[in-house]
Design a protein around this motif. Structure first.
Motif, PDB file in Angstrom:
ATOM      1  N   LYS A  86      -3.690  -5.454  -7.724  1.00 13.71           N
ATOM      2  CA  LYS A  86      -4.996  -5.749  -8.011  1.00 13.71           C
ATOM      3  C   LYS A  86      -6.060  -4.723  -7.682  1.00 13.71           C
ATOM      4  N   ASP A  87      -5.885  -3.921  -6.656  1.00  9.00           N
ATOM      5  CA  ASP A  87      -6.723  -3.059  -6.274  1.00  9.00           C
ATOM      6  C   ASP A  87      -6.108  -2.272  -5.115  1.00  9.00           C
ATOM      7  N   LYS A  88      -6.812  -1.127  -4.681  1.00 11.10           N
ATOM      8  CA  LYS A  88      -6.466  -0.215  -3.768  1.00 11.10           C
ATOM      9  C   LYS A  88      -6.181  -0.708  -2.293  1.00 11.10           C
ATOM     10  N   ALA A  89      -6.817  -1.898  -2.040  1.00 11.16           N
ATOM     11  CA  ALA A  89      -6.417  -2.446  -0.757  1.00 11.16           C
ATOM     12  C   ALA A  89      -4.921  -3.247  -1.152  1.00 11.16           C
ATOM     13  N   GLU A  90      -4.567  -3.886  -1.830  1.00 10.72           N
ATOM     14  CA  GLU A  90      -3.394  -4.228  -1.940  1.00 10.72           C
ATOM     15  C   GLU A  90      -2.226  -3.192  -1.891  1.00 10.72           C
ATOM     16  N   ALA A  91      -2.873  -2.259  -2.433  1.00 12.14           N
ATOM     17  CA  ALA A  91      -1.682  -1.298  -2.565  1.00 12.14           C
ATOM     18  C   ALA A  91      -1.575  -0.348  -1.089  1.00 12.14           C
ATOM     19  N   LEU A  92      -2.474  -0.405  -0.389  1.00 12.51           N
ATOM     20  CA  LEU A  92      -2.613   0.043   1.029  1.00 12.51           C
ATOM     21  C   LEU A  92      -1.875  -0.834   1.799  1.00 12.51           C
ATOM     22  N   GLU A  93      -1.840  -2.089   1.437  1.00 13.24           N
ATOM     23  CA  GLU A  93      -1.364  -3.155   2.376  1.00 13.24           C
ATOM     24  C   GLU A  93       0.345  -2.813   2.252  1.00 13.24           C
ATOM     25  N   TRP A  94       0.828  -2.702   1.041  1.00 16.42           N
ATOM     26  CA  TRP A  94       2.051  -2.755   0.730  1.00 16.42           C
ATOM     27  C   TRP A  94       2.708  -1.535   1.382  1.00 16.42           C
ATOM     28  N   THR A  95       1.987  -0.395   1.046  1.00 13.66           N
ATOM     29  CA  THR A  95       2.358   1.058   1.806  1.00 13.66           C
ATOM     30  C   THR A  95       2.523   0.853   3.265  1.00 13.66           C
ATOM     31  N   ASN A  96       1.305   0.004   4.046  1.00 17.63           N
ATOM     32  CA  ASN A  96       1.403   0.240   5.366  1.00 17.63           C
ATOM     33  C   ASN A  96       2.615  -0.618   6.059  1.00 17.63           C
ATOM     34  N   ARG A  97       3.050  -1.781   5.154  1.00 23.04           N
ATOM     35  CA  ARG A  97       4.125  -2.557   5.455  1.00 23.04           C
ATOM     36  C   ARG A  97       5.609  -1.694   5.486  1.00 23.04           C
ATOM     37  N   PHE A  98       5.608  -0.813   4.292  1.00 25.59           N
ATOM     38  CA  PHE A  98       6.672  -0.204   4.171  1.00 25.59           C
ATOM     39  C   PHE A  98       6.849   0.995   5.457  1.00 25.59           C
ATOM     40  N   LEU A  99       5.812   1.549   5.648  1.00 26.11           N
ATOM     41  CA  LEU A  99       5.646   2.699   6.808  1.00 26.11           C
ATOM     42  C   LEU A  99       6.069   1.877   8.164  1.00 26.11           C
ATOM     43  N   ALA A 100       5.540   0.645   8.609  1.00 26.53           N
ATOM     44  CA  ALA A 100       5.543   0.177   9.676  1.00 26.53           C
ATOM     45  C   ALA A 100       7.139  -0.169  10.068  1.00 26.53           C
ATOM     46  N   ILE A 101       8.195  -0.326   8.869  1.00 25.76           N
ATOM     47  CA  ILE A 101       9.496  -0.747   9.258  1.00 25.76           C
ATOM     48  C   ILE A 101      10.157   0.393   9.683  1.00 25.76           C
ATOM     49  N   HIS A 102       9.687   1.675   9.642  1.00 25.25           N
ATOM     50  CA  HIS A 102      10.302   2.857  10.279  1.00 25.25           C
ATOM     51  C   HIS A 102      10.429   2.762  11.783  1.00 25.25           C
ATOM     52  N   PRO A 103      11.362   3.229  12.499  1.00 29.79           N
ATOM     53  CA  PRO A 103      11.216   3.461  13.850  1.00 29.79           C
ATOM     54  C   PRO A 103       9.760   4.206  14.359  1.00 29.79           C
ATOM     55  N   ALA A 104       9.484   3.768  15.364  1.00 32.08           N
ATOM     56  CA  ALA A 104       8.137   4.491  15.922  1.00 32.08           C
ATOM     57  C   ALA A 104       8.371   5.614  16.045  1.00 32.08           C
ATOM     58  N   GLU A 105       9.687   6.319  16.538  1.00 31.89           N
ATOM     59  CA  GLU A 105       9.762   7.825  16.979  1.00 31.89           C
ATOM     60  C   GLU A 105       9.700   8.518  15.549  1.00 31.89           C
ATOM     61  N   TRP A 106       9.868   7.982  14.432  1.00 35.51           N
ATOM     62  CA  TRP A 106       9.870   8.824  13.289  1.00 35.51           C
ATOM     63  C   TRP A 106       8.561   9.121  12.952  1.00 35.51           C
ATOM     64  N   THR A 107       8.216  10.169  12.199  1.00 29.96           N
ATOM     65  CA  THR A 107       7.020  10.889  11.549  1.00 29.96           C
ATOM     66  C   THR A 107       7.099  10.697  10.241  1.00 29.96           C
ATOM     67  N   VAL A 108       6.570   9.754   9.330  1.00 30.49           N
ATOM     68  CA  VAL A 108       6.594   9.355   7.872  1.00 30.49           C
ATOM     69  C   VAL A 108       5.262   9.160   7.460  1.00 30.49           C
ATOM     70  N   ALA A 109       4.732   9.805   6.574  1.00 32.06           N
ATOM     71  CA  ALA A 109       3.683   9.579   6.040  1.00 32.06           C
ATOM     72  C   ALA A 109       3.490   9.404   4.501  1.00 32.06           C
ATOM     73  N   ALA A 110       2.574   8.791   3.980  1.00 38.11           N
ATOM     74  CA  ALA A 110       2.312   8.219   2.488  1.00 38.11           C
ATOM     75  C   ALA A 110       1.052   8.643   2.077  1.00 38.11           C
ATOM     76  N   GLU A 111       1.185   9.308   0.968  1.00 34.12           N
ATOM     77  CA  GLU A 111      -0.184   9.674   0.205  1.00 34.12           C
ATOM     78  C   GLU A 111      -0.318   8.649  -1.211  1.00 34.12           C
TER      79      GLU A 111
END
Length: 118
Positions: A86-111
């Motif tokens: 519906k908006d960028k805020a929702e897209a950011l929320e899903w992207t944040n959830r995707f990144l947060a699944i990764h182990p803390a010691e990994w470095t993964v970024a999203a644009e």
């Protein structure tokens, strides 16, 4: 509703081990199922390493081809997701959830970028 492209950026020289943590695939599968059922996910995939890629450059009226790996590039796009939100805020929320699944010691970024329509 706007569409967004989430490009997952990784440093190929710092790739995580082949064996993912025991619960990683289960957590990722559950999130992908949730985002698909919500009608948000349009497409997603990982990409092959840059060693299997070819860059095509147009310059001064000529095409040039460079086969990977690209040693001058540290960070590359390792995967993507196309989402309709519906908006960028929702897209950011899903992207944040995707990144947060990764182990803390990994470095993964999203644009995250909105796809220009029309």
């Amino acid at each position: 509703m706007p569409r967004f492209l989430s490009m997952i950026r990784i440093d190929e020289s710092q790739l995580p081990p082949k064996d993912f943590p025991a619960d990683f695939e289960q957590k990722m599968g559950a999130l992908l199922e949730e985002i698909t059922k919500a009608g948000v996910m349009l497409d997603t995939a990982g990409l092959t390493p840059t060693a299997q890629a070819t860059r095509i450059t147009w310059s001064e009226g000529r095409l040039a081809y460079t086969d990977g790996p690209f040693t001058e590039t540290k960070e590359v796009v390792g995967g993507y997701a196309i989402m309709q939100c519906k908006d960028k805020a929702e897209a950011l929320e899903w992207t944040n959830r995707f990144l947060a699944i990764h182990p803390a010691e990994w470095t993964v970024a999203a644009e995250l970028r909105e796809i220009a329509e029309g």
